[in-house]
Write a protein that holds these residues in place. Structure first.
Motif, PDB file in Angstrom:
ATOM      1  N   LYS A 301     -28.044 -13.758 -62.656  1.00 35.85           N
ATOM      2  CA  LYS A 301     -28.748 -13.593 -61.295  1.00 35.85           C
ATOM      3  C   LYS A 301     -29.046 -11.821 -61.041  1.00 35.85           C
ATOM      4  O   LYS A 301     -29.200 -11.356 -59.866  1.00 35.85           O
ATOM      5  N   ILE A 302     -29.037 -11.051 -62.141  1.00 37.14           N
ATOM      6  CA  ILE A 302     -29.268  -9.893 -62.278  1.00 37.14           C
ATOM      7  C   ILE A 302     -30.523  -9.603 -63.165  1.00 37.14           C
ATOM      8  O   ILE A 302     -30.901 -10.106 -64.268  1.00 37.14           O
ATOM      9  N   GLU A 303     -31.568  -8.578 -62.905  1.00 41.99           N
ATOM     10  CA  GLU A 303     -32.572  -8.421 -63.443  1.00 41.99           C
ATOM     11  C   GLU A 303     -32.208  -7.837 -64.851  1.00 41.99           C
ATOM     12  O   GLU A 303     -31.562  -6.848 -64.793  1.00 41.99           O
ATOM     13  N   VAL A 304     -33.012  -7.912 -65.787  1.00 37.46           N
ATOM     14  CA  VAL A 304     -32.676  -7.401 -67.198  1.00 37.46           C
ATOM     15  C   VAL A 304     -33.801  -6.527 -67.477  1.00 37.46           C
ATOM     16  O   VAL A 304     -35.026  -7.092 -67.607  1.00 37.46           O
ATOM     17  N   ASN A 305     -33.549  -5.391 -67.884  1.00 39.78           N
ATOM     18  CA  ASN A 305     -34.893  -4.589 -68.420  1.00 39.78           C
ATOM     19  C   ASN A 305     -34.399  -4.099 -69.893  1.00 39.78           C
ATOM     20  O   ASN A 305     -33.400  -3.758 -70.348  1.00 39.78           O
ATOM     21  N   ILE A 306     -35.502  -4.136 -70.625  1.00 44.40           N
ATOM     22  CA  ILE A 306     -35.398  -3.881 -72.057  1.00 44.40           C
ATOM     23  C   ILE A 306     -35.846  -2.424 -72.266  1.00 44.40           C
ATOM     24  O   ILE A 306     -36.951  -2.074 -71.782  1.00 44.40           O
ATOM     25  N   ALA A 307     -35.045  -1.693 -73.025  1.00 44.89           N
ATOM     26  CA  ALA A 307     -35.503  -0.388 -73.033  1.00 44.89           C
ATOM     27  C   ALA A 307     -36.875  -0.217 -74.029  1.00 44.89           C
ATOM     28  O   ALA A 307     -37.279  -0.931 -74.658  1.00 44.89           O
ATOM     29  N   ASP A 308     -37.593   0.970 -73.772  1.00 48.04           N
ATOM     30  CA  ASP A 308     -38.981   1.105 -74.546  1.00 48.04           C
ATOM     31  C   ASP A 308     -38.899   0.719 -75.962  1.00 48.04           C
ATOM     32  O   ASP A 308     -39.853   0.347 -76.372  1.00 48.04           O
ATOM     33  N   ASP A 309     -37.775   1.543 -76.571  1.00 44.62           N
ATOM     34  CA  ASP A 309     -37.690   1.454 -77.975  1.00 44.62           C
ATOM     35  C   ASP A 309     -36.340   0.939 -78.229  1.00 44.62           C
ATOM     36  O   ASP A 309     -35.509   1.722 -78.576  1.00 44.62           O
ATOM     37  N   PRO A 310     -36.017  -0.302 -78.005  1.00 42.83           N
ATOM     38  CA  PRO A 310     -34.732  -0.741 -78.049  1.00 42.83           C
ATOM     39  C   PRO A 310     -33.951  -0.521 -79.551  1.00 42.83           C
ATOM     40  O   PRO A 310     -32.924  -0.491 -79.591  1.00 42.83           O
ATOM     41  N   ILE A 311     -34.683  -0.928 -80.727  1.00 46.34           N
ATOM     42  CA  ILE A 311     -34.051  -0.451 -81.750  1.00 46.34           C
ATOM     43  C   ILE A 311     -33.639   0.875 -82.062  1.00 46.34           C
ATOM     44  O   ILE A 311     -32.690   1.080 -82.611  1.00 46.34           O
ATOM     45  N   SER A 312     -34.416   1.825 -81.674  1.00 41.81           N
ATOM     46  CA  SER A 312     -34.297   3.366 -81.859  1.00 41.81           C
ATOM     47  C   SER A 312     -33.521   3.631 -81.009  1.00 41.81           C
ATOM     48  O   SER A 312     -33.052   5.201 -80.680  1.00 41.81           O
ATOM     49  N   ALA A 313     -33.191   3.208 -79.755  1.00 46.74           N
ATOM     50  CA  ALA A 313     -32.461   3.949 -78.656  1.00 46.74           C
ATOM     51  C   ALA A 313     -31.139   4.460 -78.928  1.00 46.74           C
ATOM     52  O   ALA A 313     -30.977   5.712 -78.429  1.00 46.74           O
ATOM     53  N   VAL A 314     -30.205   3.752 -79.807  1.00 47.93           N
ATOM     54  CA  VAL A 314     -29.016   4.423 -80.040  1.00 47.93           C
ATOM     55  C   VAL A 314     -29.188   5.776 -80.959  1.00 47.93           C
ATOM     56  O   VAL A 314     -28.421   6.701 -80.610  1.00 47.93           O
TER      57      VAL A 314
END
Length: 343
Positions: A301-314
């Protein structure tokens, strides 16, 4: 000397390796796969070229992944693979680079030492380690120094890291060795059981990427794949639906959601309130699985946000941490602290 040296941030993943060069950004993004001639021990291919060989090599050649579940499973091959990528990223330079490598939040001291030693022997002058959730948060643009709770869910190839970060550190975290690769294996098992057809890792991954879903789609989508009929031993083409893949991946996805729930249950109330307001930030290749954000939202029940560039974020976060190395040197685990430079 620092002016001529190229410092590197490396996301040493189970499925792929991303290398960030200071002031240049991401300079390499290749699968962490190597192809080796068993007779001579010679490297025949590394990265994308080697990935194409998976499941298609003759007897004397093996294509393998030296990383498993986010940690080193074959030390010597990982060292040689790292050396190849470091040399490719740095080019012709007489100065050895300083390197920051990200590791899952649940790694042991032995596993940390293995990564540090492999990096030093691969050609780094000094190596530092940073935990994946911290790197993912930095790479996604989160200001981790503020006294606010941020929840990061990083779903990679071999591990899923879930962490709550505040004031630049991890308050609570959990890392499980269930992620994208386990979804691929679950698809292979499901196709074998339901259709009596054996498919390979690459085909399973293609299915997951193209029609896979973690939450029921409004409209079912289909994809044709070829495999080996287990009854006749002959090639066979079958049509697989997204609903089938939802059923196939149910178990690994359930365990990822349970891990998020486990961390939320143990989060201090003030930080939990922050997370409720800001939502959960998801990074890693697993964030791109259709419906993954909806699945987590439906369960927490919490909103989930996906990073702009999820694969490269780390990788981006690891690279950005290079700017802070001099300030954070005493706080980071580094190759000097365990004596790997004494060889």
């Amino acid at each position: 000397m620092a002016f001529f040296r190229t410092d590197l941030g490396i996301d040493l993943g189970t499925a792929s390796i991303l290398v960030y060069a200071k002031n240049k950004g991401i300079v390499l993004n290749e699968p962490s796969v190597v192809a080796i001639d068993q007779a001579s021990g010679k490297f025949l291919a590394v990265g994308e070229e080697a990935r194409k060989m998976l499941g298609r090599t003759p007897g004397n050649i093996i294509a393998l992944r030296p990383m498993k579940d986010g940690v080193i499973s074959d030390y010597q091959i990982t060292e040689r693979m790292l050396k190849y990528f470091i040399n490719k990223a740095v080019g012709k330079s007489i100065f050895k680079p300083r390197v920051i490598i990200c590791v899952p939040s649940g790694v042991t001291e032995v596993e940390k030492r293995a990564v540090l030693e492999a990096s030093i022997h691969a050609g780094a002058s000094k190596t530092f380690l940073i935990e994946e959730p911290i790197a993912a948060a930095i790479g996604a643009g989160v200001d981790i120094t503020e006294p606010n709770g941020n929840m990061i869910v990083d779903i990679g190839g071999g591990t899923t890291d879930v962490a709550v970060i505040s004031l630049g550190g991890i308050v609570i975290s959990r890392s499980i060795k269930i992620a994208g690769d386990d979804c691929d294996e679950a698809i292979i098992r499901y196709i074998r059981k339901k259709h009596n057809v054996m498919i390979g890792e690459r085909t399973a991954e293609d299915l997951k990427i193209n029609i896979g879903t973690a939450f029921p789609r409004e409209k079912d989508v289909f994809m044709e794949v070829r495999g080996r009929n287990l009854l006749t031993g002959l090639p066979k083409t079958i049509t697989v639906s997204s609903d089938e893949l939802l059923e196939a991946m149910e178990e690994p996805l359930y365990q990822i959601v349970e891990t998020i729930h486990f961390v939320l249950e143990r989060t201090p109330p003030e930080l939990a309130a922050d997370i409720g307001n800001k939502g959960i930030l998801m990074t890693g290749g697993g964030a791109l699985l259709h419906g993954m954000d909806k699945l987590i939202t439906s369960k927490t029940k919490i909103e989930v946000n996906i990073a702009d560039d999820p694969i490269s974020a780390v990788a981006i976060g690891t690279g950005k941490a290079l700017d802070w190395v001099d300030l954070m040197e005493n706080d980071l685990v580094n190759s000097d602290s365990i004596g790997t430079n004494n060889y």
